[in-house]
Design an enzyme around this catalytic site. Structure first.
Site, PDB file in Angstrom:
ATOM      1  N   SER A   1       0.832  -1.198   0.000  1.00 35.51           N
ATOM      2  CA  SER A   1       0.000   0.000   0.000  1.00 35.51           C
ATOM      3  C   SER A   1       0.874   1.259   0.000  1.00 35.51           C
ATOM      4  O   SER A   1       1.659   1.469  -0.908  1.00 35.51           O
ATOM      5  CB  SER A   1      -0.957  -0.043   1.201  1.00 35.51           C
ATOM      6  OG  SER A   1      -2.002   0.878   1.054  1.00 35.51           O
TER       7      SER A   1
ATOM      8  N   HIS B   1      -7.280  -6.074  -0.381  1.00 37.11           N
ATOM      9  CA  HIS B   1      -6.134  -5.167  -0.279  1.00 37.11           C
ATOM     10  C   HIS B   1      -5.012  -5.730   0.598  1.00 37.11           C
ATOM     11  O   HIS B   1      -3.840  -5.471   0.355  1.00 37.11           O
ATOM     12  CB  HIS B   1      -6.605  -3.825   0.297  1.00 37.11           C
ATOM     13  CG  HIS B   1      -5.529  -2.794   0.390  1.00 37.11           C
ATOM     14  ND1 HIS B   1      -4.888  -2.282  -0.719  1.00 37.11           N
ATOM     15  CD2 HIS B   1      -4.962  -2.177   1.473  1.00 37.11           C
ATOM     16  CE1 HIS B   1      -3.997  -1.389  -0.333  1.00 37.11           C
ATOM     17  NE2 HIS B   1      -4.007  -1.319   0.985  1.00 37.11           N
TER      18      HIS B   1
END
Length: 272
Positions: A100, A252
């Site tokens: 991320s 994610h």
């Protein structure tokens, strides 16, 4: 002999866990995501222990890193702090692995000091975010702004946030809840987040990305709701030497969701 102590002091104190050290083995530098810590790699790192050195860094202001009221929490400055960490330990040609926001930091380091990086792996790496709006930047100077951040994050809550980052909600357990809640319990965290909002200069531009010549592996969850797959596909086009792997039934938080698959793809990439 390289001194790999737990903490280092540059302009701010970084916390680093050295999981293994062998002078002849390649070194992995792990950079976690926004509002997280190196805890997010706990399921991935055991797969690497036999063949790699592993340095899992909590970059400021997250995890066990220092929370400073004077540090500039821009991408540029955080990247420079990580670079300083590597340089003071005479580390060269490391492999960067970023999840991320950590992925964006990997790209920042590749752009600034390509000589320090052998290869880079982006796990759902954030990109193409615009700089902070001037109105928000101005608001960060208000004395109650850290309280506003605390209220906003508390409003969504850890449970909702975890549901947003994983595909299979059944995998959420107390270990995950406690591990991802812990960074918010650190003293000075919300004041530091206010400074981070003030200093956020935006992600690297397309022009910046197109001059990065580091070999990059992009691994994305098919159902990522935080940094959608479209970002990964766009990055693949803008980075001159990038390949994209898409994980089925993943969101994610792929180091948590698919650690063995992620390891296998990274190991194959590094073995070439």
């Amino acid at each position: 002999m390289i001194d790999l102590t737990v903490e280092t002091k540059s302009e701010i104190e970084l916390y680093c866990e050295c999981i293994r050290y062998d002078a002849d083995a390649p070194t992995l530098v792990l950079l976690h995501g926004f509002l997280s810590s190196s805890f997010s790699f706990r399921k991935l790192t055991p797969f690497f222990k036999g063949d790699y050195n592993i340095l899992a860094i909590d970059y400021p202001p997250f995890g066990k890193s220092e929370k400073s009221s004077s540090y500039t929490y821009s991408y540029h400055n955080v990247a420079c702090s990580v670079i300083n960490f590597l340089e003071t330990r005479n580390l060269k040609k490391v492999i960067l692995i970023g999840h991320s926001m950590g992925g964006q930091l990997c790209l920042q380091i590749c752009k600034r000091r390509p000589d320090l990086v052998e290869k880079a792996v982006l796990l759902s790496g954030s990109s193409y975010l615009a700089p902070m709006r001037p109105s928000v930047r101005t608001a960060t100077y208000l004395p109650f702004f850290p309280l506003l951040i605390r209220w906003y994050l508390g409003k969504s809550g850890i449970e909702k946030n975890l549901h947003n980052v994983v595909y299979d909600k059944k995998m959420i357990d107390d270990e995950m809840r406690n591990g991802y809640l812990e960074p918010f319990l650190q003293k000075g965290m919300f004041q530091a987040l206010g400074r981070m909002a003030r200093h956020f200069e935006g992600d690297l531009s397309e022009d910046d990305l197109q001059v990065i010549n580091t070999d990059c592996l992009l691994i994305w969850g098919e159902h990522d709701q935080v940094v959608p797959l479209s970002i990964g596909k766009r990055l693949q086009k803008d980075l001159p030497h990038a390949q994209l792997i898409i994980l089925k039934e993943a969101g994610h938080l792929i180091p948590e969701e698919k650690p063995e698959e992620v390891y296998n793809y990274i190991h194959d990439f590094l073995s070439k």
